[in-house]
Each structure stands twice: as C-alpha cells, then as structure tokens.
Write a protein that holds these residues in place. Structure first.
Motif, short mmCIF file in Angstrom:
data_model
loop_
_atom_site.label_atom_id
_atom_site.label_comp_id
_atom_site.label_asym_id
_atom_site.label_seq_id
_atom_site.Cartn_x
_atom_site.Cartn_y
_atom_site.Cartn_z
N LEU A 17 0.83 -1.20 0.00
CA LEU A 17 0.00 0.00 0.00
C LEU A 17 0.86 1.25 0.00
O LEU A 17 0.61 2.20 -0.76
CB LEU A 17 -0.92 -0.01 1.22
CG LEU A 17 -1.80 1.22 1.44
CD1 LEU A 17 -2.75 1.43 0.26
CD2 LEU A 17 -2.59 1.11 2.74
N GLU A 34 1.01 4.02 -3.16
CA GLU A 34 0.75 5.45 -2.99
C GLU A 34 1.90 6.28 -3.55
O GLU A 34 1.68 7.33 -4.18
CB GLU A 34 0.53 5.77 -1.51
CG GLU A 34 -0.74 5.19 -0.90
CD GLU A 34 -1.98 5.92 -1.36
OE1 GLU A 34 -1.87 7.10 -1.76
OE2 GLU A 34 -3.06 5.31 -1.33
N LEU A 74 -1.74 8.52 5.90
CA LEU A 74 -2.13 7.22 5.36
C LEU A 74 -2.32 6.18 6.45
O LEU A 74 -3.25 5.38 6.41
CB LEU A 74 -1.06 6.76 4.36
CG LEU A 74 -1.29 5.41 3.68
CD1 LEU A 74 -2.59 5.42 2.88
CD2 LEU A 74 -0.11 5.08 2.76
N HIS A 134 -5.76 6.37 8.14
CA HIS A 134 -6.93 6.35 7.26
C HIS A 134 -7.53 4.94 7.33
O HIS A 134 -7.07 4.01 6.68
CB HIS A 134 -6.51 6.67 5.82
CG HIS A 134 -7.64 7.07 4.95
ND1 HIS A 134 -8.70 6.24 4.66
CD2 HIS A 134 -7.90 8.23 4.29
CE1 HIS A 134 -9.55 6.85 3.87
NE2 HIS A 134 -9.09 8.06 3.62
N LYS A 187 -8.45 3.13 3.89
CA LYS A 187 -7.32 2.67 3.08
C LYS A 187 -6.55 1.55 3.77
O LYS A 187 -6.04 0.64 3.11
CB LYS A 187 -6.38 3.84 2.78
CG LYS A 187 -6.97 4.87 1.83
CD LYS A 187 -5.95 5.94 1.50
CE LYS A 187 -6.52 6.94 0.49
NZ LYS A 187 -5.55 8.00 0.14
N ALA A 233 -5.22 9.01 -4.74
CA ALA A 233 -5.90 7.74 -4.51
C ALA A 233 -7.20 7.98 -3.78
O ALA A 233 -7.29 8.81 -2.90
CB ALA A 233 -5.02 6.79 -3.70
N ASP A 288 -10.37 7.66 -1.32
CA ASP A 288 -10.50 7.29 0.08
C ASP A 288 -11.22 5.97 0.25
O ASP A 288 -11.26 5.44 1.35
CB ASP A 288 -11.28 8.36 0.84
CG ASP A 288 -10.44 9.60 1.02
OD1 ASP A 288 -11.03 10.63 1.37
OD2 ASP A 288 -9.23 9.53 0.82
N VAL A 338 -12.29 1.91 -0.55
CA VAL A 338 -11.82 0.62 -1.02
C VAL A 338 -12.52 0.29 -2.33
O VAL A 338 -11.98 -0.38 -3.20
CB VAL A 338 -12.11 -0.47 0.02
CG1 VAL A 338 -11.66 -1.82 -0.50
CG2 VAL A 338 -11.42 -0.14 1.32
#
Length: 831
Positions: free
Chosen positions: A364, A368, A395, A398, A401, A746, A748, A750
């Motif tokens: 991840l 990013e 990140l 969050h 994410k 990206a 927020d 999924v």
C-alpha cells in the motif's frame, strides 16, 4: 427505563454491588502496592544498567494526529427512550471517542454533544443476526427461539451495532452500502485504538497495573489471555469486578424480569449498563486513592533502591538460584511433553497472517508513492508533490485505506489450541498486530516525508521523479528491516502470552506451597523489592524462552516469512537521518502550496448573516484552531438541495407495535401490487421518506438518495435519460476542460472512486482541549509477561554484517526512470 432500573436495583442490591467492588479493589490495592515497588526497582535497575535493543531504522513522529480528526458524518441512530430513529451527526476526534450531536449545526455552534462513546471493549457488528447471537446468551437458562423478534426494527438493511458485554449498546443504520463500509472501518479503528492498552511511557504504573490484574485473575483461577484488558485503568478494573459480580446479579434479578423474551433482554441490558456505570465510578475513586498512596511513597522507595542496589541484586540472585532448584526440573519436564511439540505449529499460525498483513502495508505504501510519481511526471511541480504528500502523511490513520491491511491479519486462527492453552480469543493477538502495522506505516510515511523534504530543499524541483524514487528506495529498505524486527518481537511476546499462563497453571499446585519458605532468605529491608511469586514466574519464563527464541530464529531463515536473520543488524547505518527525528510534521500545502485542502465548513448550511457575524467577531483562538483542523477521512457531504422538511424522527415500531405475521403478509401483498405499477415500496425506499432526514440538508447523504430517486418510473423517463446522455456525449470539450492533467489522488474508498462531485472534502474541528493528540506508544501486553531480554534479545549473537533482504525491491515503474542509489547511503545490500 428508570423505573426498570430503580425497581430491580434497590438499596440492598446497590449495597451488595458496593461491597463486592470494595472487596475486589481492596485485594487489588494490596497486590498493587507490592507490584509497584517491584516495578520501581526494575525501572531504576534498567536506567542504571541500560540494555536497550537495536536502534530502529525508521523515524517515529511524536504527535501524528496534531490538528487532525479522523472522520465525521451522519448516521441514523436508534433512541431507546422513545423507540425512534433520528439522524445524528457523528464526529471522531484524534482521541477516537465518538461524539454524536443532534445535527451538524449543533456541532458547528460548538454545543456539547448529546453523548460520547468510548469504544474500549466494544465489538462492531454489521447484521442483526450477529447481534442476536451475542445477546441470546445474556440471560441464563433462556434460549431465543429461531425467528423470534428482536426488540428493535432497523431503519435500513445496513445496521452498525456497537456491542459490549456489560455497557450500553449503540445502534446505527447507514443509508448506502458504501457509507456502511466506510463507517464500519472507522468504528473498527476506534475500537482497535481504545483496546490498545495502557501507555508504556510510564515504566512503573503500567507494568505494576498489568501484573497486578494478571496475578489477581490467576488467584481466581483465570489463566491465559483476557479480552477485557482494554481501556483506561478504571474500565479494566470495572471489567474485573463485573466478571465476578455479574453471575451473582443474574441469579438475583433475572427470575424477577417479566414480559416477553425481547423485553427481558432489553431490561437486563439496561440494568447491566447501570451497574457497570456504578462500578466504574467506585473503581475510579478507589484506584486513584491507591495510586496516590504509592506515588507519595515513591521518592523514599527510590532512595532506598539506589542506596542498596547491589545488595538487592545479590539477594535476588541468591533466592532465584534456590527457587530454580525446585522449579526447573518440573518445568523442563512439562516443557518437553506439553510445550515443545506445539511451538512450531502455533508460530506458523501467527506468522502466516501477520506476514501477509505487513506485506500489504508495504504494498500500500509503495502504491501510494508510485501514484505520486506518475502524477509528478505529468505536471512536475512542487505543488503537485505537496498536494499528494498532504494526503499520504495521514495514510496510517486512514481506516478505509488501511482496511485491506487489517483484513489480512483477521484470518489469524489458533483452532485446536485455544482450549488446550486457555486462549480466550485470538482477537488479542489480531488487534496487537494491527496496531503494530499502523505504527510501521506511520513510521515509513514520516521517514519518507522528512527525507523528501530535505531533498527538495537541497536539490530544488529538477527531476522530481528521480528524487521521489531515491527516497522511496531508502525508506522501503528500512521498512523491511524494521518490520522484521517488530514481527519477531511480536511472535516472541505472543508465544509467551500463550505458554506462560499454561505452565503456571500446571506448576502452581506443586510449586506454590514451597515458595513461602524462600521468604526467609530475604532481608526485611529488601522484602518490598523481592517477591518470591515474581521470581517463580521469571524462572518459568526463562525456562521456555530458549525454545521460543530458537523457533523464531529458525523461522527467520525461511524466505517465505520475509524476516531478516538474527545475525544481521543495521547499527545506525544512516546517522544523518536520525538528526531529522525531532522535526515536526511538515505542512506541505502551507509551505509549497497546492490543491485546496479539506476546510471545515465545506458543505455547511449558510447561517443567518447576523448570527455569522456574531460568531466571527467573538470567535476564540480555540475555535479558530478547531476550524483549521483537517480530517483524515473525507466526510460524506450533501450535493443536492435540501431534502423537503419533515419529521426529524422516523417512526419505526418497537416489537409491541410490529404487526402479526398474517398482517405482514397482507401488507406485503399490497406493496407487491404497488411495486408492480412501477412504484417502489416504502420499505425499499426508506431513505426516500421525508421522515428520514433532518431539516438541514447536510445531515443526509443525498448523493445516494439521488441515485435511488433516479429509478425510472416509465418508458418516457428512460427515453429522456437516453437523450440527455447523448447530449452530454456530444460535448467532449467541456468535459475535457474539467479533467485534470494528471491522475488524481488515490480514492478514500476501497470501492472504485466516485465522481468528483459525489464527495466534497470537508475539514473537521477539534473536539475539546483535553483531547490528546499524542500518538499512543505500544501498550504493555495484557498478560504482563515480558522477557527481560526481549528488547535486547537479538543483541546476544549479533554481528556487523550487511543484511540479506528477504525479497527483491519492486521499484521498476514505467512512469519514472530507474534511479541510481547514492553511494553515500549505507543501505543493506544482498549478502
């Protein structure tokens, strides 16, 4: 509701509750005074002798959520007092407590919230079936029949329920599946943070508290992990009291509960919550008294320790050797028969999901940065970098994410071993691993942030992609090393939490009767700092530690676990980097400019001019800071005009008002006939009813309402929609002007990203001055068993060798050229 509580909790029962709480807290206080002195001795000895583990490669930020909040938005909440559903505005500050307001206007006016939820000990449920399974065991000897009606009817088919074994339950409903998924991730993160345990910054109070709770439960016959070791000390102590008190209350009260099953369940939950609140108030007061007593004697105890440190250590070693002669033969026999055959299987069960979770964290983070590199390649300005770094900086916090990372660990299961080793639930290990994953992600992000900022200051804006790539490579190498160290420490501590309580349970019947005679070997002046019970546990711990260390070392050799070998250590390989460790978080947008950030008030209803001017003139500094606060997760905003005003409460009947089965069938037939005419039934379009919403437009996710209202009602609507689509398709130039030149940040979510107009970013505001923004350090584990060599265990046979990375770096990206690594960066190379 008050009548139910007052009628079943009379003066006699309240007196029994107070007496039971006082008895538990009296025993706790006696043990705590003993463990406090021992913890103080261990702390002073550690300060003198040292023995810290290897230095981490990544930097760690002190206040990661400074001027940040987690999330805010609206949900439907069930009101138990009037059995109705009402829209509530929920705000989650950096303390992870959930504050709920009547509406967003109340929050904007800085009014006190209607209530606040501390999520410690809660579970987040997304279906009524899960909830009914849990409450079906709330009453002894009563089993709910299949298909029995619950005591509430959900407003939508997307519930979010906060369940607690003792405290009040909270019921929410979302209007869309996307909204439910986002709130589910946020609520789980609140529970995870609240369950993180006590801060390890206090090297005396935390170990003294956890050891005392563990010893008390062991004396009551409860060995092994404990799920309710979560929250503040008063909450943990209340859970301790309720564990002993609740069975007695059930025997006294449940036979007197009247009515149907759902009514008895609801009344029992109200009574349990009232008892829990009463117990928590008493525990808080008594714990503070015990703590104040210990703290007042701390200076004199510490002076005695420093004066007689050598004699205390010598006396302890002498007693330890005597106890070893009695305990070790029995412990080694038990270890050979009941522990060694299971170490490898338990370790595999821990390693597989944990390693997948950390690998997902790495991926991840990598994705990013790749997205940022692609966008920088298109535009190539510092403003573009600042825009993306402002979002990447949060990140780790969050929850949406990070949900993909957390889900990898949730598959952890120790089936077949839980009963044998008295493991209440693997959730203790799952949440601990998730907390470590979040810490590693934030350390990686913060390190990248500092390195990139330094590079931009020294090298300018030329070849931004190459600069980002070089910083990315440095950070990922450091992440691989640190994540290996963190995981190995987690595996050792988890195995200790599993095996030590089991061994103590098996050895105590034969060894405990012999311990009192060893007290005669301890001088009276040293008896406060040397306890034979603690020495007994240390001997048992050291007996199994060798096998655990060996198992983890063997696992580190296997490449599939992506672990570094213990003989590989990076000792301050990048000294210039650690000089940046004290730097605060960088305000990227403020320093470099960039896109407009989430500003508090986006999507707010316009206020009256007079009211707005009055608030603006008298706004305090705290209120201005509250307005500047940014939000980690974007708030769900209203796009369309205000929904027509209607009733603020939704009239959903309780069980007493739910129609019988035959009436329901008749109503369903009528609804089916209506739906066949092209009209949606009321239950299918709950959110279309004007009763769903408040008068203010920002309390409903009308983006989803618009989608539901857009359902065709005839062929004419379909044809009109097709003609509109054709008209829009014939205007590509207008759409092209609105599209950015580079890939956007990206999403927020999924799920696939929504159109830009679907979610307007909104800032949040600071809840209260007392809300702590300090990043919580890793907690003292709930078992209290920590090896004295766990921090420096790897230093025993470490060599200065360049490490062999466990897997090749995935750095080749078509969007950015392959950078050459700096010769000055002394990074680990393949061995």
């Amino acid at each position: 509701m008050g009548d139910v509580i007052s009628s079943h909790l009379d003066e006699a029962k309240r007196g029994m509750i107070t007496a039971q709480t006082g008895e538990v807290m009296g025993e706790f206080g006696r043990l705590y005074e003993q463990q406090y002195a021992v913890a103080l001795f261990n702390k002073v000895r550690f300060d003198i002798e040292g023995g810290a583990g290897p230095q981490t490669q990544l930097l760690h930020r002190k206040t990661p959520l400074e001027n940040k909040s987690i999330f805010s938005g609206s949900l439907l909440q069930y009101l138990e007092e009037n059995k109705k559903w009402r829209n509530r505005f929920l705000f989650v500050p950096d303390s992870y407590n959930i504050n709920y307001y009547d509406n967003k206007a109340s929050y904007d006016r800085h009014l006190n919230p209607k209530g606040s939820i501390n999520c410690a000990g809660y579970k987040v449920l997304t279906s009524m079936d899960q909830y009914l399974d849990l409450i079906s065991n709330s009453l002894p000897g009563v089993k709910a029949k299949v298909g029995s009606s619950p005591f509430l009817k959900c407003a939508t088919v997307l519930p979010l329920i906060l369940w607690h074994p003792y405290a009040r339950h909270y019921y929410f409903c979302a209007t869309t599946e996307k909204e439910q998924q986002k709130w589910h991730a946020v609520l789980q993160d609140c529970v995870r943070h609240s369950n993180d345990g006590l801060s390890e910054d206090n090297k005396v109070q935390t170990p003294a508290f956890t050891d005392t709770v563990r010893l008390y439960r062991q004396a009551q016959g409860h060995h092994g992990t404990w799920e309710m070791m979560c929250g503040a000390p008063s909450q943990i102590l209340s859970n301790l009291v309720m564990e002993r008190l609740l069975p007695k209350l059930k025997e006294l009260i449940t036979p007197r509960l009247k009515g149907k099953l759902h009514e008895r369940q609801r009344n029992w939950m109200l009574i349990s919550d009232a008892v829990y609140s009463l117990v928590q108030t008493q525990c808080q007061a008594q714990y503070e008294a015990v703590l104040q007593k210990c703290e007042s004697a701390r200076s004199s105890l510490e002076a005695s320790i420093r004066t007689d440190m050598d004699q205390i250590i010598t006396s302890k070693e002498h007693v330890t050797n005597k106890i070893k002669g009695v305990v070790l033969p029995k412990a080694e026999k038990l270890l050979k028969v009941s522990i060694q055959p299971y170490i490898s299987s338990i370790l595999d069960g821990l390693m597989e999901p944990t390693s997948r979770g950390f690998a997902e964290v790495r991926d991840l983070f990598f994705r990013e940065l790749v997205d940022m590199s692609k966008n920088t390649l298109n535009q190539g300005t510092k403003e573009t970098v600042a825009q993306h770094m402002e979002k990447i900086s949060m990140l780790a916090f969050h929850p949406v994410k990070m949900q993909s990372c957390y889900e990898k660990v949730e598959s952890l299961s120790l089936e077949g071993l839980q009963q044998r080793f008295d493991i209440s639930s693997p959730s203790v290990f799952v949440q601990r691993a998730q907390i470590l994953m979040r810490e590693q992600m934030d350390d990686a992000v913060y390190t990248f942030e500092q390195i990139l900022h330094q590079s931009l200051e020294s090298q300018g804006s030329d070849e931004l992609c190459k600069i980002i790539q070089r910083c990315q490579d440095r950070v990922i190498k450091k992440f691989d090393y640190d994540s290996s160290t963190v995981r190995k420490r987690f595996f050792r501590e988890a195995l200790l939490q599993i095996f030590i309580p089991y061994m103590l349970k098996q050895l105590s019947p034969t060894c405990s009767p012999e311990l009192p005679r060893f007290k005669e070997l301890i001088f009276e002046d040293f008896s406060r700092f040397i306890l034979v019970e603690n020495i007994f546990e240390e001997v048992v711990l050291h007996s199994v530690m060798k096998d655990i260390m060996m198992a983890v070392k063997e696992a580190a050799v296997q490449r599939r676990h992506n672990l570094y070998r213990d003989s590989i250590v990076l000792s301050n390989s990048d000294p210039s980097l650690h000089l940046l460790g004290e730097n605060p978080s960088i305000d990227w947008v403020g320093e470099y400019g960039g896109a407009q950030e989430e500003v508090d008030g986006a999507g707010e209803e316009p206020q009256d001019d007079a009211e707005g001017e009055g608030e603006g003139e008298g706004e305090s500094e705290a209120a201005q800071k509250r307005r500047r606060m940014k939000q980690v997760v974007s708030m769900i905003q209203v796009e369309s005009p205000a929904v027509p005003s209607g009733e603020s409460c939704m009239e959903f009947p309780g069980v007493d008002d739910i129609p019988e089965e035959d009436r329901e069938e008749k109503e369903k037939d009528v609804e089916a006939e209506e739906s066949s005419d092209g009209k949606a039934s009321p239950e299918q379009n709950v959110s279309e009813s004007p009763e769903v919403s408040e008068k203010s437009a920002d309390l409903i996710n009308s983006a989803e309402l618009k989608e539901e209202k857009a359902e065709p009602e005839g062929e004419e609507v379909k044809q009109q929609a097709e003609e509109e689509c054709k008209i829009e398709d014939s205007q590509p130039a207008t759409v092209a002007e609105e599209q950015p030149l580079c890939n956007q940040e990206a999403s927020d979510e999924v799920l696939p990203p929504p159109p830009p107009s679907e979610e307007t970013p909104s800032g949040a505001t600071e809840p209260s001055p007392e809300a702590s923004s300090d990043f919580p350090p890793p907690p003292h584990d709930d078992s209290g068993f920590q090896s004295p060599c766990s921090e420096g265990a790897e230093a025993d046979d470490q060599e200065e060798v360049t490490p062999q990375p466990a897997e090749e770096q995935q750095t080749g990206e078509p969007a950015a050229p392959e950078p050459e690594s700096k010769p000055s960066d002394s990074e680990p190379t393949e061995q």
